[in-house]
Write an enzyme that holds these catalytic residues in place. Structure first.
Site, short mmCIF file in Angstrom:
data_model
loop_
_atom_site.label_atom_id
_atom_site.label_comp_id
_atom_site.label_asym_id
_atom_site.label_seq_id
_atom_site.Cartn_x
_atom_site.Cartn_y
_atom_site.Cartn_z
N LYS A 10 0.81 -1.06 0.10
CA LYS A 10 0.07 0.01 0.06
C LYS A 10 0.78 1.23 -0.17
O LYS A 10 0.15 2.27 -0.14
CB LYS A 10 -0.95 0.03 1.26
CG LYS A 10 -1.94 -1.13 1.30
CD LYS A 10 -2.73 -0.96 -0.08
CE LYS A 10 -4.04 -2.18 0.22
NZ LYS A 10 -5.13 -2.18 -0.69
N LYS A 67 0.98 4.85 -5.09
CA LYS A 67 1.66 3.32 -5.43
C LYS A 67 2.00 3.52 -6.64
O LYS A 67 2.98 2.31 -6.96
CB LYS A 67 0.12 2.61 -5.08
CG LYS A 67 -0.07 2.35 -3.87
CD LYS A 67 -1.53 1.61 -3.95
CE LYS A 67 -2.63 2.02 -2.66
NZ LYS A 67 -4.02 1.66 -3.07
N GLU A 73 -6.67 -2.30 -10.24
CA GLU A 73 -8.01 -1.66 -11.20
C GLU A 73 -8.50 -0.63 -11.01
O GLU A 73 -9.05 -0.20 -11.74
CB GLU A 73 -8.91 -3.14 -11.00
CG GLU A 73 -8.73 -4.61 -11.46
CD GLU A 73 -9.78 -5.37 -11.22
OE1 GLU A 73 -10.04 -6.47 -12.21
OE2 GLU A 73 -10.61 -5.27 -10.30
C1 LIG Z 1 -7.54 -7.70 -10.08
C2 LIG Z 1 -7.31 -6.81 -8.65
C3 LIG Z 1 -7.36 -5.41 -8.59
C4 LIG Z 1 -7.19 -4.69 -7.37
N1 LIG Z 1 -7.04 -3.48 -7.31
C5 LIG Z 1 -6.63 -2.75 -6.31
C6 LIG Z 1 -6.41 -1.17 -6.38
O1 LIG Z 1 -6.87 -0.55 -7.38
N2 LIG Z 1 -5.90 -0.52 -5.43
C7 LIG Z 1 -5.30 -1.38 -4.04
O2 LIG Z 1 -4.86 -0.68 -3.30
N3 LIG Z 1 -5.31 -2.62 -4.02
C8 LIG Z 1 -5.93 -3.26 -5.16
N4 LIG Z 1 -6.22 -4.78 -5.09
C9 LIG Z 1 -5.67 -5.40 -3.92
C10 LIG Z 1 -6.67 -6.38 -3.17
O3 LIG Z 1 -7.36 -5.72 -2.36
C11 LIG Z 1 -5.85 -7.54 -2.50
O4 LIG Z 1 -5.40 -8.37 -3.17
C12 LIG Z 1 -7.08 -8.22 -1.47
O5 LIG Z 1 -7.51 -7.34 -0.48
C13 LIG Z 1 -6.29 -9.29 -0.91
O6 LIG Z 1 -5.23 -8.95 -0.07
P1 LIG Z 1 -3.78 -9.36 -0.29
O7 LIG Z 1 -3.37 -9.25 -1.68
O8 LIG Z 1 -3.00 -8.30 0.63
O9 LIG Z 1 -3.58 -10.73 0.24
C14 LIG Z 1 -6.64 -5.51 -6.36
C15 LIG Z 1 -6.22 -6.90 -6.32
C16 LIG Z 1 -6.72 -7.33 -7.51
C17 LIG Z 1 -6.38 -9.00 -7.57
#
Ligand SMILES: Cc1cc2nc3c(=O)[nH]c(=O)nc-3n(C[C@H](O)[C@H](O)[C@H](O)COP(=O)(O)O)c2cc1C
Length: 217
Positions: A14, A74, A165
Site C-alpha cells: 500500500k 503506489k 484496477e
Molecule cells: C485484480 C485486482 C485489482 C486490485 N485493485 C486494487 C487497487 O486498485 N488498489 C489497491 O490498493 N489494491 C487493489 N487490489 C488488492 C486487493 O484489495 C487485495 O489483493 C485483497 O484485498 C487481498 O489482500 P492481499 O493481496 O494483501 O492478500 C487489487 C487486487 C486484484 C487481484
C-alpha cells in the site's frame, strides 16, 4: 523461497519506499514470468507496458486521479509499474503471428500439424465470437492469468507488488494509443519495496475458511 511461503507472505503493498529500485536482473525475471504465462489456445492476447523511469510512472499516474487518487502514490513511488493490456479481438494478423511463431519454435512436425493447430485455435475463437459472443472477455481472462503469475512470482523474488484496477482505463488507452493497436488497458501492477507506511504489511491475511472455499468429492 518455497512457493507456499511465498503465497502466504505475499501481500498487496500500500506504500513504497521511493528511494529503492529493483535491480534490472530481478525485473527481467518478472518479464519472463509474464511472457511464459499460459493462455487458452496459446492466444497470448496481451501486451505489457513497463515504466521504470519517473517520466514513465508519471504518464501512468495520470490515470489515477479523482476517484482513483488513492492509487497515485503506489504508482509514483514504486520502482517499476507495468500496464497489463488485453487485445480486444483475435484478428487475422494476430492468429497468423501466433502460428508463425509456433512454427519457428519447432512446434510442428509437418504441414498437417500446423494446419491442425490453426483450425483448433480458430475453432475456439469462433465459439467465443459467434456462440458466447464474449471474445474480449475471454481474452481478458487470459491476461489475468499473467497477473496472478507475476504476483506470486514477485513474492518468490522477494519484491513487493500492488495489483490495481483502480485507474481510468480511457485515460491510459489514450495516453498510449492502445485502441489504435487493438489493445485496451486492463490492470496495473506496481513493483518495489514497501515503506514503513505500508499498513497492509503488518496486517494478518484474511481468507474465507477452507470448508467454504473447497468441496472435496
Ligand atoms: C485484480 C485486482 C485489482 C486490485 N485493485 C486494487 C487497487 O486498485 N488498489 C489497491 O490498493 N489494491 C487493489 N487490489 C488488492 C486487493 O484489495 C487485495 O489483493 C485483497 O484485498 C487481498 O489482500 P492481499 O493481496 O494483501 O492478500 C487489487 C487486487 C486484484 C487481484
Amino acid at each position: 523461497m518455497d512457493i507456499l511461503s511465498a503465497a502466504r507472505k505475499r501481500h498487496t503493498a500500500k506504500a513504497y519506499d521511493a528511494g529503492r529500485r529493483i535491480p534490472e536482473e530481478v525485473m527481467q525475471q518478472v518479464y519472463s514470468l509474464l511472457r511464459h504465462s499460459p493462455s487458452s489456445v496459446n492466444s497470448q492476447p496481451w501486451h505489457f507496458i513497463v515504466a521504470n523511469t519517473p517520466e514513465g510512472r508519471e504518464r501512468i499516474a495520470r490515470a489515477a486521479q479523482g476517484g482513483y487518487a488513492y492509487n497515485q502514490a503506489k504508482i509514483l513511488d514504486a520502482s517499476h509499474v507495468i500496464v497489463l493490456c488485453s487485445r480486444i479481438d483475435m484478428d487475422e494478423e494476430h492468429l497468423n503471428g501466433l502460428l508463425d511463431q509456433e512454427e519457428r519454435d519447432g512446434r510442428f512436425r509437418d504441414a498437417a500439424a500446423r494446419a491442425g493447430q490453426d483450425a483448433a485455435r480458430r475453432g475456439y475463437v469462433n465459439l467465443h465470437r459467434y456462440g458466447a459472443k464474449d471474445v474480449a472477455q475471454w481474452l481478458e481472462k487470459q491476461v489475468y492469468l499473467a497477473l496472478g503469475t507475476a504476483l506470486l512470482g514477485a513474492s518468490t523474488l522477494e519484491i513487493d507488488a500492488t495489483p490495481m484496477e483502480g485507474f481510468d482505463q480511457k485515460i491510459l488507452d489514450t495516453e498510449f494509443g492502445l485502441n489504435e493497436k487493438g489493445l485496451t488497458s486492463l490492470v496495473l501492477v506496481s513493483f518495489g519495496y514497501s515503506s514503513g507506511a505500508d499498513f497492509n504489511a503488518g496486517l494478518p491475511k484474511s481468507r474465507l475458511a477452507e470448508e467454504v472455499t473447497f468441496t472435496f468429492i
